[in-house]
Design a protein around this motif. Structure first.
Motif, PDB file in Angstrom:
ATOM      1  N   LEU A   1      12.909 -56.331  16.184  1.00  0.00           N
ATOM      2  CA  LEU A   1      13.809 -55.752  15.190  1.00  0.00           C
ATOM      3  C   LEU A   1      15.063 -55.195  15.861  1.00  0.00           C
ATOM      4  O   LEU A   1      16.191 -55.390  15.373  1.00  0.00           O
ATOM      5  CB  LEU A   1      13.082 -54.641  14.423  1.00  0.00           C
ATOM      6  N   ALA A   2      14.889 -54.504  16.985  1.00  0.00           N
ATOM      7  CA  ALA A   2      16.037 -53.959  17.714  1.00  0.00           C
ATOM      8  C   ALA A   2      16.945 -55.074  18.221  1.00  0.00           C
ATOM      9  O   ALA A   2      18.178 -54.980  18.149  1.00  0.00           O
ATOM     10  CB  ALA A   2      15.552 -53.102  18.881  1.00  0.00           C
ATOM     11  N   THR A   3      16.353 -56.158  18.727  1.00  0.00           N
ATOM     12  CA  THR A   3      17.139 -57.269  19.243  1.00  0.00           C
ATOM     13  C   THR A   3      17.895 -57.970  18.123  1.00  0.00           C
ATOM     14  O   THR A   3      19.069 -58.319  18.276  1.00  0.00           O
ATOM     15  CB  THR A   3      16.239 -58.282  19.969  1.00  0.00           C
ATOM     16  N   ALA A   4      17.239 -58.191  16.988  1.00  0.00           N
ATOM     17  CA  ALA A   4      17.899 -58.836  15.853  1.00  0.00           C
ATOM     18  C   ALA A   4      19.056 -57.994  15.325  1.00  0.00           C
ATOM     19  O   ALA A   4      20.049 -58.527  14.818  1.00  0.00           O
ATOM     20  CB  ALA A   4      16.879 -59.094  14.742  1.00  0.00           C
ATOM     21  N   SER A   5      18.949 -56.683  15.471  1.00  0.00           N
ATOM     22  CA  SER A   5      19.990 -55.775  14.974  1.00  0.00           C
ATOM     23  C   SER A   5      21.218 -55.728  15.881  1.00  0.00           C
ATOM     24  O   SER A   5      22.207 -55.069  15.541  1.00  0.00           O
ATOM     25  CB  SER A   5      19.418 -54.361  14.837  1.00  0.00           C
ATOM     26  N   GLU A   6      21.157 -56.421  17.007  1.00  0.00           N
ATOM     27  CA  GLU A   6      22.285 -56.393  17.934  1.00  0.00           C
ATOM     28  C   GLU A   6      23.557 -56.971  17.322  1.00  0.00           C
ATOM     29  O   GLU A   6      24.660 -56.678  17.765  1.00  0.00           O
ATOM     30  CB  GLU A   6      21.926 -57.172  19.206  1.00  0.00           C
ATOM     31  N   VAL A   7      23.392 -57.796  16.278  1.00  0.00           N
ATOM     32  CA  VAL A   7      24.558 -58.367  15.610  1.00  0.00           C
ATOM     33  C   VAL A   7      25.493 -57.273  15.092  1.00  0.00           C
ATOM     34  O   VAL A   7      26.709 -57.437  15.049  1.00  0.00           O
ATOM     35  CB  VAL A   7      24.112 -59.298  14.453  1.00  0.00           C
ATOM     36  N   ALA A   8      24.927 -56.122  14.724  1.00  0.00           N
ATOM     37  CA  ALA A   8      25.753 -55.035  14.196  1.00  0.00           C
ATOM     38  C   ALA A   8      26.654 -54.436  15.264  1.00  0.00           C
ATOM     39  O   ALA A   8      27.753 -53.943  14.955  1.00  0.00           O
ATOM     40  CB  ALA A   8      24.859 -53.941  13.603  1.00  0.00           C
ATOM     41  N   TYR A   9      26.212 -54.473  16.510  1.00  0.00           N
ATOM     42  CA  TYR A   9      26.976 -53.844  17.590  1.00  0.00           C
ATOM     43  C   TYR A   9      28.330 -54.504  17.774  1.00  0.00           C
ATOM     44  O   TYR A   9      29.370 -53.845  17.829  1.00  0.00           O
ATOM     45  CB  TYR A   9      26.165 -53.891  18.884  1.00  0.00           C
ATOM     46  N   PHE A  10      28.333 -55.840  17.858  1.00  0.00           N
ATOM     47  CA  PHE A  10      29.588 -56.535  18.095  1.00  0.00           C
ATOM     48  C   PHE A  10      30.358 -56.817  16.804  1.00  0.00           C
ATOM     49  O   PHE A  10      31.534 -57.152  16.860  1.00  0.00           O
ATOM     50  CB  PHE A  10      29.335 -57.838  18.866  1.00  0.00           C
ATOM     51  N   SER A  11      29.708 -56.706  15.651  1.00  0.00           N
ATOM     52  CA  SER A  11      30.412 -56.908  14.388  1.00  0.00           C
ATOM     53  C   SER A  11      31.155 -55.650  13.933  1.00  0.00           C
ATOM     54  O   SER A  11      32.205 -55.739  13.307  1.00  0.00           O
ATOM     55  CB  SER A  11      29.423 -57.331  13.293  1.00  0.00           C
TER      56      SER A  11
END
Length: 467
Positions: A109-119
């Protein structure tokens, strides 16, 4: 000049990226799980625990991607930070196979949420600063990863601490990472669900859910248009696109993007190579543990991870200075360097020398970082920011789908459950196949170009006579 209103969210995001990636226990995870603290067997760790991360990442990627845009990034950053805290709390306190499998779900879940960091950053800064803030955020994550590996190794070899204290250090860093996202400003719009109701710079979504967008106009945007595209600099009203509208928009954009031959070739390599890269990274520690058991020898995984991360960052920086015409030589470069990656994996597993294993692992990671940076640039140079997110998301999804299939067949105890040495022979063959695919692509490209030139020459006398 960098606007002060953008400096604050950039600093917050960089602070989050630094602490979220500062994980001293990461290079020693396999050794820790197999130590008396957790008392798990190699088969349990490799075949029953680690695959859960791959499956969870794949299952959660699309819903998290859509939720990130719908909730406008910040809540997903908080979810990611909380997932890291839960992950490392469980790594400290929980016991048993089922608990470790649940831990891998939260890490997925944490890895999938990484999209938010660069977006997130693209929604609060001017497009003129995209490259700079991307460089800041990417650099700080690499710095955090390298620093965490180095700290873990120094604590283990110099301070002689037990592995469990590295997990405590990682949990402390995760708790610190939980603080900065709370202070980030909430974006007023996002790429898909919440769009500007005025102008067509970033696309327009009507009530029927259709997308009206002309990417070819992107090149004609002047600086004033780019500044107006950012919600941070003008008061804009937003309009929410429904889920059906967003899915229609993504489908149209997907078909439009992947009709382009060069983009399709780089995306194909991205998906194929990332699948193999994740597999090698996920199970390299298990290979090292078999070659040089941590219960009998000192291990230097932290130094290796630090060096490979830093060398990978240097390789990525070199991309902008290499005198290579990637549009002309891209397929041959992908063929040759994929073959080098296959050779690195072969040396890692065949010679069974920990020092050669460490050295070729560093070369393997640096080669991937070089090529993935080139692929990122080649893809992004022809896309706007909205399609950038879509194409990279699709490429990552395909990579995870392939990785899940490879994990299920090769690693998972429910199917073959191969031993770690046989697995790495499979990964070596996998990269050799990638190399062969792009060798064929290069031959096809050269042959097609040659035929086109011959056709042009054969037609030129007729054109002269007619004239």
């Amino acid at each position: 000049m960098y606007n002060m209103s953008m400096l604050y969210p950039t600093l917050c995001l960089c602070a989050y990226g630094l602490f979220a990636n500062l994980r001293p226990s990461e290079p020693f995870l396999t050794a820790y799980l197999m130590s008396p603290d957790k008392n798990l067997t190699e088969t349990q760790v490799v075949s029953e625990i680690y695959p859960i991360w791959t499956y969870s990442y794949l299952a959660l990627l699309l819903p998290v991607f859509l939720a990130t845009d719908y909730l406008r990034y910040k809540p997903i950053l908080l979810l990611q930070a909380a997932s890291f805290v839960v992950t490392y709390t469980m790594l400290l306190k929980a016991q048993g196979l089922r608990a470790m499998q649940l831990l891998e779900f939260f890490f997925g879940l944490a890895t999938a949420s990484e999209v938010a960091y660069f977006s997130y950053i693209y929604s609060v800064v001017e497009p003129a600063h995209y490259r700079r803030v991307t460089a800041y955020c990417r650099s700080v994550t690499l710095l955090g990863s390298a620093a965490g590996s180095l700290i873990g190794q120094l604590l283990l070899t110099v301070a002689q601490v037990r592995l469990v204290y590295l997990v405590w250090a990682t949990l402390a860093s995760a708790v610190l990472a939980f603080v900065p996202p709370w202070f980030l400003p909430m974006p007023r719009q996002s790429l898909f669900f919440h769009k500007k109701a005025e102008g067509t710079t970033q696309g327009q979504c009507d009530y029927g859910g259709s997308l009206i967008e002309n990417v070819d106009n992107k090149a004609s945007l002047n600086n004033r248009d780019l500044s107006n595209a950012s919600p941070s600099f003008s008061e804009v009203t937003t309009r929410s696109c429904g889920l059906s509208g967003v899915l229609k928009m993504l489908t149209v954009d997907f078909l439009h993007c992947y009709r382009r031959g060069p983009l399709l070739a780089w995306s194909l390599w991205w998906a194929l190579a990332t699948c193999g890269y994740f597999q090698v990274l996920n199970y390299a520690q298990a290979l090292w543990e078999n070659i040089r058991p941590s219960t009998e020898y000192d291990i230097y995984n932290g130094y290796v991870e630090t060096l490979s991360t830093l060398l990978g960052a240097v390789a990525a920086l070199l991309v902008g200075h290499l005198p290579v015409r990637w549009t002309l030589w891209g397929e041959l470069a992908l063929c040759g360097l994929s073959l080098l990656m296959a050779a690195c994996v072969l040396v890692m597993v065949a010679l069974k020398s920990i020092w050669l294993c460490y050295g070729t692992y560093v070369i393997f990671r640096a080669t991937y970082m070089l090529l993935i940076t080139v692929a990122t640039y080649q893809i992004a140079s022809s896309l706007d920011m909205q399609r950038y997110a879509l194409v990279f998301g699709v490429n990552t999804f395909v990579a995870l789908l392939l990785q899940s299939m490879l994990t299920l067949v090769v690693v998972d105890s429910a199917v073959l459950g191969l031993d770690i040495f046989t697995q790495f022979y499979v990964y070596c063959g996998y990269f050799a196949v990638i190399s062969a695919v792009f060798l064929l692509a290069a031959v096809f490209k050269v042959t097609t170009k040659r035929h086109s030139e011959l056709d042009a020459l054969s037609r030129s006398p007729e054109d002269t006579d007619i004239s």
